[in-house]
Write a protein that holds these residues in place. Structure first.
Motif, PDB file in Angstrom:
ATOM      1  N   TYR A   1     -13.232  -7.741  -6.879  1.00  0.00           N
ATOM      2  CA  TYR A   1     -13.103  -7.122  -6.106  1.00  0.00           C
ATOM      3  C   TYR A   1     -12.363  -7.384  -4.416  1.00  0.00           C
ATOM      4  O   TYR A   1     -10.923  -7.249  -4.289  1.00  0.00           O
TER       5      TYR A   1
ATOM      6  N   GLU B   1      -5.444   4.023   3.105  1.00  0.00           N
ATOM      7  CA  GLU B   1      -5.767   3.351   2.457  1.00  0.00           C
ATOM      8  C   GLU B   1      -4.874   2.617   0.816  1.00  0.00           C
ATOM      9  O   GLU B   1      -4.719   3.388   0.543  1.00  0.00           O
TER      10      GLU B   1
ATOM     11  N   ARG C   1     -12.033  -5.704   4.257  1.00  0.00           N
ATOM     12  CA  ARG C   1     -11.037  -4.777   3.872  1.00  0.00           C
ATOM     13  C   ARG C   1     -10.521  -4.267   5.302  1.00  0.00           C
ATOM     14  O   ARG C   1      -9.346  -4.241   5.775  1.00  0.00           O
TER      15      ARG C   1
ATOM     16  N   HIS D   1     -12.375   9.810  10.831  1.00  0.00           N
ATOM     17  CA  HIS D   1     -12.335   8.953   9.591  1.00  0.00           C
ATOM     18  C   HIS D   1     -12.893   9.794   8.577  1.00  0.00           C
ATOM     19  O   HIS D   1     -14.091   9.814   9.484  1.00  0.00           O
TER      20      HIS D   1
ATOM     21  N   PHE E   1     -20.707   3.606   8.730  1.00  0.00           N
ATOM     22  CA  PHE E   1     -19.805   2.456   6.711  1.00  0.00           C
ATOM     23  C   PHE E   1     -18.733   1.326   7.798  1.00  0.00           C
ATOM     24  O   PHE E   1     -18.079   1.655   8.751  1.00  0.00           O
ATOM     25  N   TRP E   2     -18.937  -0.275   7.749  1.00  0.00           N
ATOM     26  CA  TRP E   2     -18.260  -1.200   8.551  1.00  0.00           C
ATOM     27  C   TRP E   2     -18.958  -1.251  10.389  1.00  0.00           C
ATOM     28  O   TRP E   2     -18.171  -1.715  10.974  1.00  0.00           O
TER      29      TRP E   2
ATOM     30  N   ASP F   1      -2.993  -0.515   4.845  1.00  0.00           N
ATOM     31  CA  ASP F   1      -4.523  -1.107   5.524  1.00  0.00           C
ATOM     32  C   ASP F   1      -4.529  -2.334   4.677  1.00  0.00           C
ATOM     33  O   ASP F   1      -4.661  -3.622   5.411  1.00  0.00           O
ATOM     34  N   HIS F   2      -4.037  -2.455   3.295  1.00  0.00           N
ATOM     35  CA  HIS F   2      -4.641  -3.379   2.496  1.00  0.00           C
ATOM     36  C   HIS F   2      -4.304  -3.457   1.092  1.00  0.00           C
ATOM     37  O   HIS F   2      -3.022  -2.344   0.445  1.00  0.00           O
TER      38      HIS F   2
END
Ligand code: GP9
Ligand code: MN
Length: 656
Positions: A102, A282, A323, A370, A376-377, A495-496
């Motif tokens: 991943y 996302e 990420r 969000h 998270f993160w 974002d990616h």
């Protein structure tokens, strides 16, 4: 005579076989062989350019080190220890493999510290495992059976007596452990030292990327180095020398000269005091834009909006394995993410100049939205440090449209606009981070006729992207209804990448084969556009820009000078030439696109001309590749050593 010789030979053979029977380290030897096979199998599977010819040495070295201490134990304890070591190391290999599929990276200590992420990725993880992976544990049943056999056979209760005196046995064990340790150490140290003399020079200081480190040290060598790196960074000081600090400051001073050129641009300050809404989408990639499938546009709303905006078709994400959080950090704080883990997790306490604070210094209100768990993160901590007025997380949203990981983007945008209105700050800066199009994209939306892509991950992704596009269309209407559309700058970026690299599926989507250059650019390009009030300045800007350039672009439009801030990007709207540097040491300046080799060798890699996709002599990319390394090193020093206060100039920005 001949018969005599034969008898002697047979006798000799019998004696040596008998001796071998008493060699007490067979189990360790078998485990080492099994692990070497697994490491070689993994290496073939990862396909990252192949470790060099040293790979057997370093892997054998690592296994000797891992097994050496077990030589000190008695036969039964040793057997048990070996089974445990085998299980642990096999689990490490397997976890690294799944993570690699991943993230295209290995699990490092900082990543382990964000283990909470891994459990949230459960759906994705199951789609990342294949049945052949069982091979990584195939030897364990045999090891367990052997352990049972040894336990029964070597039981003192059954009258088993170890051969030789106690002293003799102890000296054999100690000597074997020391020998295995010394040989193991040398088998790693010598190849590493050899390679550091050549292509790997500076690799361990630069830390650009974990893949080349793996290629030198092997998987377990990498983990050993990573643990050492973490300990050094966090517990053993390891500060910068005066020279290194000065170099960093000098680099930032020359960067400030380039940044300053934006201030003479006619658009500088043209939107002073306007609201700013940033949408971070996302896994949203640029190839979706203006792409049709089954005769229908995948993103009709975005295509229309882009026609009314300043659109940058050559915009690239600059994330690593942090990420979403890397994208957030690069865009909000205009520095590179770190090579391992996430800045949000590793350095949330450091001082950065990020958009919410920079705009609050100008009287803005700042909120971030969000619809997911606030921890998270490590967002709760990082957003606190970034000085947002409020972080609207899952607890602040009504889950009235459950979808994918949490709330559907349609409801998310609707509630975000309501939250902005409730906060009632004017002007406002708001950041909205979407989630519906998260891997593995299976949100049950099937509105497009995807034909040949049915059943593929890319097909599912395209369907999810279509839903996100509809949500963006709704967002525009909601902003209009809330009377915010005409006085708000809307900035949108992906974002990616989507982690999908099945090129046959892309070829089906495009109706033509994918070129070699595209295989690199597709995964790096994400859409980026800025909608200005009254559709002003709509058009296409071909400049190559990256996520780090977005914060300076907003400051440009609002007429805020970057000179007092420790940021690295250059406004996308300024005519200053720009190079987009990627975390792996690659770069593009719009003319050339450099893909570094997996070994990370400066003189290796592929240098493409962006005009026609042709491969150029790698020398053409060398100056750019060297500059990219320096830029990454400067950024790493700033981030890791908390140097933003040192590289700000003029009046230091203060937190209100
Ligand atoms: C969850 C979201 C996903 O909050 O940011 O993160 P990612 O897995 O894309 O980094
Ligand atoms: Mn993401």
């Amino acid at each position: 005579m001949l018969t005599q010789l034969q008898t002697q030979a047979r006798k000799g053979l019998r004696i040596s076989l008998n001796g071998l029977r008493y060699f007490p380290f067979w189990a360790a030897a078998l485990m080492i062989v099994a692990m070497l096979y697994k490491l070689a199998y993994l290496d073939r599977h990862l396909n990252v350019g192949g470790m060099n010819h040293w790979k057997w040495e370093v892997n054998l070295g690592a296994m000797l080190l891992a097994a050496s201490w077990t030589a000190l134990l008695g036969p039964r304890a040793r057997m048990l220890a070996l089974v445990i070591v085998d299980l642990l190391l096999s689990t490490v290999i397997f976890s690294d493999l799944v993570y690699f599929r991943y993230f295209k990276d290995f699990i490092s200590v900082p990543v382990l510290m964000q283990a909470g992420q891994v459990s949230s990725l459960q759906d994705s993880i199951s789609s990342l495992i294949i049945y052949k992976d069982a091979i990584y544990f195939a030897d364990l049943p045999i090891a367990i059976l052997m352990a049972v056999w040894v336990f029964r056979k070597r039981s003192p209760k059954r009258g088993y007596k170890q051969p030789g005196t106690r002293k003799f046995r102890l000296s054999i064990r100690v000597a074997t452990a020391i020998l295995a340790f010394v040989i193991g150490y040398q088998l790693i140290a010598i190849p590493v030292a050899e390679q550091k003399k050549g292509w790997a020079a500076g690799l361990f200081e630069g830390n650009w990327w974990n893949i080349p480190i793996y290629n030198v040290t092997g998987l377990f060598g990498f983990h050993g180095y990573d643990a050492y790196r973490y300990a050094k960074e966090n517990w053993l000081g390891g500060g910068l020398s005066d020279k290194e600090l000065q170099e960093t400051k000098d680099w930032m001073s020359s960067r400030k000269e380039l940044q300053k050129q934006a201030e003479s641009d006619p658009l500088f300050g043209a939107y002073k005091g306007k609201n700013v809404l940033v949408v971070q989408a996302e896994a949203f990639q640029a190839f979706l834009i203006n792409q049709k499938i089954g005769g229908e546009e995948i993103t009709p709303n975005l295509n229309k909006l882009i026609g009314q905006s300043v659109y940058f078709p050559n915009f690239y994400h600059q994330t690593a394995n942090g990420r979403t959080s890397d994208a957030d950090f690069a865009t909000s704080c205009s520095l590179h993410p770190v090579t391992s883990g996430s800045v949000f997790i590793r350095f949330a306490g450091h001082d950065f100049d990020c958009l919410p604070q920079m705009l609050k210094n100008e009287g803005y209100g700042a909120t971030v939205h969000h619809a997911y768990d606030g921890s998270f993160w490590n967002r709760n901590n990082m957003y606190h440090n970034m000085n947002y007025d409020k972080f609207y997380n899952i607890k602040d949203f009504k889950i009235d449209e459950p979808l994918g990981w949490s709330l559907g983007d349609k409801s998310f945008f609707r509630q975000t606009v309501e939250q902005i209105q409730e906060a009632g700050k004017s002007p406002f800066y708001a950041m909205a981070i979407t989630l519906s199009s998260h891997h593995p994209y299976a949100i049950g939306k099937h509105e497009l006729n995807i034909g040949d892509l049915n059943g593929s991950l890319l097909g599912t992704y395209v369907q999810a992207a279509h839903y996100v596009d509809e949500a963006v269309g709704d967002l525009v209407n909601e902003l209009k209804q809330a009377n915010l559309w005409d006085n708000t700058i809307l900035m949108f970026y992906g974002d990616h990448d989507n982690s999908i690299s099945n090129w046959d599926d892309y070829a089906k989507l495009f109706g033509r084969p994918v070129t070699e250059l595209e295989k690199s650019t597709i995964l790096k390009k994400v859409p980026f556009f800025i909608h200005l009030p009254n559709d002003e300045h709509a058009g296409i800007n071909e400049k190559a820009v990256g996520q780090m350039d977005t914060a300076p672009t907003i400051l440009h439009l609002l007429g805020i000078s970057t000179e007092n801030y420790g940021i690295m990007g250059i406004s996308a709207l300024s005519s200053t030439p720009n190079t987009v540097v990627f975390r792996n040491g690659g770069f593009t300046d719009g003319n050339l696109f450099f893909v570094p080799s997996n070994e990370g060798i400066l003189g290796k890699g592929t240098c493409y001309s962006m005009k026609d996709g042709s491969v150029q002599d790698v020398a053409a990319c060398q100056p750019g590749a060297k500059a990219a390394r320096t830029e990454l090193q400067v950024s790493d020093r700033i981030v890791e050593h908390d140097l933003v206060p040192d590289v700000r100039e003029g009046t230091a920005a203060t937190k209100s």
